[in-house]
Design a protein around this motif. Structure first.
Motif, PDB file in Angstrom:
ATOM      1  N   MET A 152      45.046 -18.944 -44.091  1.00  0.00           N
ATOM      2  CA  MET A 152      43.460 -19.322 -42.605  1.00  0.00           C
ATOM      3  C   MET A 152      42.593 -18.740 -42.310  1.00  0.00           C
ATOM      4  O   MET A 152      41.615 -18.911 -41.991  1.00  0.00           O
ATOM      5  CB  MET A 152      43.892 -19.620 -41.566  1.00  0.00           C
ATOM      6  N   SER A 153      42.532 -16.933 -42.439  1.00  0.00           N
ATOM      7  CA  SER A 153      41.641 -16.300 -42.504  1.00  0.00           C
ATOM      8  C   SER A 153      40.534 -16.367 -43.214  1.00  0.00           C
ATOM      9  O   SER A 153      39.450 -15.896 -42.743  1.00  0.00           O
ATOM     10  CB  SER A 153      42.515 -15.171 -42.180  1.00  0.00           C
ATOM     11  N   GLY A 154      41.213 -16.712 -44.880  1.00  0.00           N
ATOM     12  CA  GLY A 154      40.128 -16.503 -45.654  1.00  0.00           C
ATOM     13  C   GLY A 154      40.298 -15.140 -46.218  1.00  0.00           C
ATOM     14  O   GLY A 154      39.240 -15.588 -47.089  1.00  0.00           O
ATOM     15  N   VAL A 155      41.089 -14.641 -45.971  1.00  0.00           N
ATOM     16  CA  VAL A 155      40.942 -13.231 -47.002  1.00  0.00           C
ATOM     17  C   VAL A 155      42.706 -14.031 -47.117  1.00  0.00           C
ATOM     18  O   VAL A 155      43.387 -13.541 -46.182  1.00  0.00           O
ATOM     19  CB  VAL A 155      40.634 -12.160 -45.916  1.00  0.00           C
ATOM     20  N   ARG A 156      43.100 -12.939 -48.450  1.00  0.00           N
ATOM     21  CA  ARG A 156      43.968 -12.920 -49.085  1.00  0.00           C
ATOM     22  C   ARG A 156      44.167 -11.540 -49.757  1.00  0.00           C
ATOM     23  O   ARG A 156      43.588 -11.215 -50.504  1.00  0.00           O
ATOM     24  CB  ARG A 156      44.549 -14.059 -50.167  1.00  0.00           C
ATOM     25  N   VAL A 157      46.142 -10.875 -48.955  1.00  0.00           N
ATOM     26  CA  VAL A 157      46.229  -9.441 -49.451  1.00  0.00           C
ATOM     27  C   VAL A 157      46.687  -9.679 -49.834  1.00  0.00           C
ATOM     28  O   VAL A 157      47.798 -10.144 -49.580  1.00  0.00           O
ATOM     29  CB  VAL A 157      45.908  -8.809 -48.141  1.00  0.00           C
ATOM     30  N   GLU A 158      46.824  -9.014 -51.234  1.00  0.00           N
ATOM     31  CA  GLU A 158      48.334  -8.954 -52.698  1.00  0.00           C
ATOM     32  C   GLU A 158      49.377  -8.027 -52.799  1.00  0.00           C
ATOM     33  O   GLU A 158      48.267  -7.079 -53.476  1.00  0.00           O
ATOM     34  CB  GLU A 158      47.044 -10.136 -54.220  1.00  0.00           C
ATOM     35  N   ARG A 159      49.962  -7.991 -52.190  1.00  0.00           N
ATOM     36  CA  ARG A 159      50.703  -6.480 -52.302  1.00  0.00           C
ATOM     37  C   ARG A 159      52.127  -6.124 -53.315  1.00  0.00           C
ATOM     38  O   ARG A 159      52.748  -5.550 -53.854  1.00  0.00           O
ATOM     39  CB  ARG A 159      51.171  -5.940 -50.898  1.00  0.00           C
ATOM     40  N   ASP A 160      51.601  -7.895 -54.009  1.00  0.00           N
ATOM     41  CA  ASP A 160      52.855  -7.820 -55.369  1.00  0.00           C
ATOM     42  C   ASP A 160      53.494  -6.057 -55.948  1.00  0.00           C
ATOM     43  O   ASP A 160      54.086  -5.963 -56.855  1.00  0.00           O
ATOM     44  CB  ASP A 160      53.118  -8.646 -56.350  1.00  0.00           C
ATOM     45  N   ALA A 161      52.837  -5.924 -56.662  1.00  0.00           N
ATOM     46  CA  ALA A 161      52.056  -5.066 -57.899  1.00  0.00           C
ATOM     47  C   ALA A 161      52.262  -3.529 -57.066  1.00  0.00           C
ATOM     48  O   ALA A 161      52.215  -2.568 -57.913  1.00  0.00           O
ATOM     49  CB  ALA A 161      51.351  -4.936 -58.940  1.00  0.00           C
ATOM     50  N   VAL A 162      52.459  -3.307 -55.744  1.00  0.00           N
ATOM     51  CA  VAL A 162      51.955  -2.668 -54.890  1.00  0.00           C
ATOM     52  C   VAL A 162      53.287  -0.678 -55.471  1.00  0.00           C
ATOM     53  O   VAL A 162      52.393  -0.083 -55.845  1.00  0.00           O
ATOM     54  CB  VAL A 162      51.449  -1.888 -53.517  1.00  0.00           C
ATOM     55  N   GLU A 163      54.944  -1.957 -55.412  1.00  0.00           N
ATOM     56  CA  GLU A 163      55.639  -0.519 -56.355  1.00  0.00           C
ATOM     57  C   GLU A 163      55.175  -0.129 -56.897  1.00  0.00           C
ATOM     58  O   GLU A 163      55.384   1.043 -57.275  1.00  0.00           O
ATOM     59  CB  GLU A 163      56.972  -1.707 -56.028  1.00  0.00           C
ATOM     60  N   ALA A 164      54.257  -0.823 -57.843  1.00  0.00           N
ATOM     61  CA  ALA A 164      54.930  -0.378 -59.775  1.00  0.00           C
ATOM     62  C   ALA A 164      53.757  -0.080 -60.321  1.00  0.00           C
ATOM     63  O   ALA A 164      53.184   1.079 -60.912  1.00  0.00           O
ATOM     64  CB  ALA A 164      55.301  -1.445 -60.848  1.00  0.00           C
ATOM     65  N   THR A 165      52.206  -0.119 -59.084  1.00  0.00           N
ATOM     66  CA  THR A 165      51.086   0.413 -59.249  1.00  0.00           C
ATOM     67  C   THR A 165      50.308   1.286 -58.317  1.00  0.00           C
ATOM     68  O   THR A 165      48.806   2.139 -58.929  1.00  0.00           O
ATOM     69  CB  THR A 165      50.053  -0.312 -60.084  1.00  0.00           C
ATOM     70  N   GLY A 166      50.826   0.572 -57.334  1.00  0.00           N
ATOM     71  CA  GLY A 166      50.152   1.703 -55.790  1.00  0.00           C
ATOM     72  C   GLY A 166      48.574   1.209 -55.735  1.00  0.00           C
ATOM     73  O   GLY A 166      48.338   1.673 -55.038  1.00  0.00           O
ATOM     74  N   VAL A 167      48.354  -0.251 -56.676  1.00  0.00           N
ATOM     75  CA  VAL A 167      47.036  -1.082 -56.124  1.00  0.00           C
ATOM     76  C   VAL A 167      47.584  -2.301 -55.113  1.00  0.00           C
ATOM     77  O   VAL A 167      48.461  -3.175 -56.067  1.00  0.00           O
ATOM     78  CB  VAL A 167      46.225  -1.608 -57.400  1.00  0.00           C
ATOM     79  N   ALA A 168      47.096  -2.398 -54.238  1.00  0.00           N
ATOM     80  CA  ALA A 168      46.555  -3.960 -53.360  1.00  0.00           C
ATOM     81  C   ALA A 168      45.518  -4.665 -53.624  1.00  0.00           C
ATOM     82  O   ALA A 168      44.192  -4.072 -54.318  1.00  0.00           O
ATOM     83  CB  ALA A 168      46.553  -3.673 -51.686  1.00  0.00           C
ATOM     84  N   VAL A 169      45.479  -5.900 -54.054  1.00  0.00           N
ATOM     85  CA  VAL A 169      44.174  -6.754 -54.021  1.00  0.00           C
ATOM     86  C   VAL A 169      43.405  -7.498 -52.749  1.00  0.00           C
ATOM     87  O   VAL A 169      44.808  -7.714 -52.325  1.00  0.00           O
ATOM     88  CB  VAL A 169      44.815  -7.796 -55.026  1.00  0.00           C
TER      89      VAL A 169
END
Length: 261
Positions: free
Chosen positions: A1-18
């Motif tokens: 509902m905020s209009g912003v989606r934070v993807e952390r699925d790959a953080v453990e493997a890559t260190g990168v959030a989207v």
């Protein structure tokens, strides 16, 4: 509902959030809820050691973001010495985040998009991406946007972008030539290219990476801080009344198509 989606699925493997601006039906325009969500995301990353780099992008292929949602009403103080800017804290540096952030641009990026692009380390864009600043067309001062972009574009180019308004759009190829964009990709591939860069940076010692980001940012900080301190006054003095802005917005919507250079 905020209009912003934070993807952390790959953080453990890559260190990168989207961070995804997720209002594709509104060209990812930023309303008050989305603005708050962006602020919260950047501030949360400061405390998450697993996140060592970030990619910010827009949902869909039509726009990175077209800036503030024009349906948002933001009452302004009567004083010409202050202004309430709902986008003032939507960028990573405004929230004291010194982890590297890469922007991936597909489609349009305009107006308030430059609050984000101006606070990223660099921009990756599809060849079909375009950039423009509509402020002057609608009787508004381009202040924060111009100051942030002036740190990474030649004066004549940012002046033309800001002053030509909706009559012109800066094509991705020209944006690459002048330094606004660091890498061009085929349509639909900007996010993947940005992720490759972010993953590389996230693999290095974070103290060294963040220190380098801070050093780079500090190179222009005195000039930028002085310029930004004038922005509220210039906007308060130079902006047309909201009713006049809306009239210009409606009457120019059916104008000739913009020139892409």
């Amino acid at each position: 509902m905020s209009g912003v989606r934070v993807e952390r699925d790959a953080v453990e493997a890559t260190g990168v959030a989207v961070v995804v601006l997720d209002r594709p039906d509104k060209l990812n325009a930023i309303d008050l809820a989305a603005a708050r969500a962006l602020t919260e995301a950047w501030r949360s990353f400061r405390y998450d050691d697993a996140v060592r780099a970030v990619v910010v992008t827009g949902a869909g292929d039509r726009a990175f973001t077209t800036g503030i949602d024009r349906g948002v009403e933001v009452p302004q103080p009567a004083s010409p010495y202050s202004i309430d800017d709902p986008l003032i804290a939507i960028g990573p540096k405004a929230n004291d985040l010194w982890k590297p952030v890469v922007a991936a641009v597909e489609g349009m990026a305009c107006g308030g998009a430059f609050y984000l692009l101006g606070e990223c380390e660099f921009v990756v864009a599809a060849r079909t991406a375009t950039f423009f600043d509509p402020h002057t067309t609608y009787g508004m001062v381009s202040a924060y946007e111009s100051v942030l972009l002036a740190q990474r574009m030649p004066y004549g180019e940012i002046a033309r972008l800001a002053l030509m308004g909706t009559a012109e759009r800066l094509g991705a190829a020209r944006a690459h030539e002048i330094g606004l964009v660091s890498e061009l990709t085929e349509p639909g591939e900007a996010r993947a290219a940005a992720l490759r860069c972010a993953t590389t940076m996230a693999s290095y010692p974070p103290e060294a990476v963040q220190g380098t980001v801070r050093a780079l940012w500090s190179a222009h900080e005195p000039t930028r801080s002085t310029a930004l301190s004038l922005a509220p006054h210039l906007i308060a003095l130079g902006n047309a009344p909201v009713s006049a802005q809306e009239t210009r917005f409606r009457t120019r919507s059916d104008g000739p198509p913009p020139r892409v250079r």
